[in-house]
Scaffold this active site. Structure first.
Site, PDB file in Angstrom:
ATOM      1  N   LYS A  53      -6.163   1.122  -3.895  1.00  0.00           N
ATOM      2  CA  LYS A  53      -5.639   1.715  -2.656  1.00  0.00           C
ATOM      3  C   LYS A  53      -4.338   1.011  -2.263  1.00  0.00           C
ATOM      4  CE  LYS A  53     -10.194   3.236  -1.217  1.00  0.00           C
ATOM      5  NZ  LYS A  53     -11.435   2.958  -0.490  1.00  0.00           N
ATOM      6  N   GLN A  97     -13.892  -1.072   3.841  1.00  0.00           N
ATOM      7  CA  GLN A  97     -14.482  -0.728   2.547  1.00  0.00           C
ATOM      8  C   GLN A  97     -16.000  -0.911   2.613  1.00  0.00           C
ATOM      9  OE1 GLN A  97     -12.710   0.468  -0.204  1.00  0.00           O
ATOM     10  NE2 GLN A  97     -14.733   0.783  -1.119  1.00  0.00           N
ATOM     11  N   ASP A 120     -10.548   7.331   7.447  1.00  0.00           N
ATOM     12  CA  ASP A 120     -11.602   7.884   6.592  1.00  0.00           C
ATOM     13  C   ASP A 120     -12.346   9.044   7.246  1.00  0.00           C
ATOM     14  OD1 ASP A 120     -11.807   6.841   4.049  1.00  0.00           O
ATOM     15  OD2 ASP A 120     -12.831   5.025   4.694  1.00  0.00           O
TER      16      ASP A 120
END
Ligand code: NDP
Length: 280
Positions: A53, A97, A120
């Site tokens: 990422k 994460q 997200d």
């Protein structure tokens, strides 16, 4: 029938090119899109994902900052960091994460991110907006799946879509997004009776299970579009949830693993960061 390849690597590269251009425009206007990524602990797979990422951000001109915290971090410490990032005007998106160590409740952490910085789309407000059909950051993997489906040029309205898996990060949101596109959606899970029969009805079959090659060719309708979300390690290599070779003989389109949904997830993370920066 031999399926055409739904190439997530190629499509994501095109998307990243256009994000790079748009980021350059924003930078000229004095806005540098900023993504904060929080990694708690040393999970090897998470470290690889976070590294990818960060690399992708760099490549398109998004400023990313990685916050690595030890596995012993308390929930309060993590919430404090999120609080600081919520108040930092150079950060437009915050990503935690998953998975988190057992002493930290993921629900509390996801709910602590300001919905406007929830890159997200997992915050309860943004999940609620998805259910209600209102605009929000859509979760990256489901959003990437929809892009792949649209790239086939096949209209989704009225199609029978069967999603195998009902997780909050893939199965449920992708089902809702297919519904938004006017597909007729069935969600299957581990208690579904006659999974094969359900799957065989699908014009669009999404497998998000996490079980190597569970979806066999006899579960696929001739000409179906097959999206394989699964990432499984089997005998030292990565395989999906779909038995690719035989399935490709029946499907009209199919995603490979690797190189299908995975690269699209990262491209959508970059796109969501850019959109949040633009709104800012
Ligand atoms: P979860 O484990 O959270 O969910 C798996 C789902 O599959 C559950 O709903 C479960 O049902 C269902 N399931 C399990 N076994 C069966 C079965 N035998 N028959 C029918 N349904 C079954 O996984 P995720 O949704 O997080 O991820 C799914 C896969 O996708 C994993 O391989 C993951 O690594 C991959 N993934 C890939 C991404 C990418 O970018 N390519 C991103 C995210 C995930 P139940 O609810 O009843 O337990």
């Amino acid at each position: 029938m031999t399926a055409k390849l739904l190439d997530g690597k190629r499509l994501s590269a095109e998307i990243r090119d256009s994000i790079r251009e748009e980021t350059a425009c924003l930078r000229k206007g004095g806005i540098v899109p900023g993504l904060a990524v929080i990694l708690v602990g040393d999970d090897p797979a998470s470290r690889i994902y976070v590294g990818r990422k960060a690399e992708s951000c760099l490549e398109v001109g998004i400023a990313s900052s990685l916050h690595r915290l030890p596995a012993s971090t308390s929930q309060i410490e993590l919430l404090e960091l999120i609080g600081r990032l919520n108040g930092d005007s150079s950060i437009h998106g915050i990503l935690v994460q998953l998975p988190l160590p057992p002493q930290i409740a993921p629900d509390a952490v996801l709910a602590a991110i300001r919905p406007e910085k929830d890159v997200d789309g997992f915050h309860p407000v943004n999940m609620g907006r998805l259910v209600a059909g209102l605009p929000s950051s859509r979760p990256c993997t489901p959003k990437g799946i929809l892009r792949l489906l649209k790239a086939t040029g096949i209209p989704l309205a009225g199609k029978e879509a069967v999603v195998i898996g009902r997780s909050n990060i893939v199965g449920k949101p992708v089902a809702l997004m297919l519904l938004e596109e006017n597909a007729t959606v069935t969600i299957c899970h581990s208690r579904t009776k006659d999974l094969a029969g359900q799957a065989r009805r699908a014009d669009i079959l999404v497998a998000a299970i996490g079980k190597p090659r569970l979806v066999t060719a006899d579960m696929i309708k001739e000409g179906a579009v097959v999206i394989d979300v699964g990432i499984n390690r089997l005998e030292g290599r990565l395989v999906g949830d779909v038995d690719y070779g035989p399935a490709a003989q029946k499907a009209s389109w199919i995603t490979p693993v690797p190189g299908g949904v995975g690269p699209m997830t990262i491209a959508m993370l970059l796109e969501n960061t850019l959109e949040l920066a633009r709104k800012h």
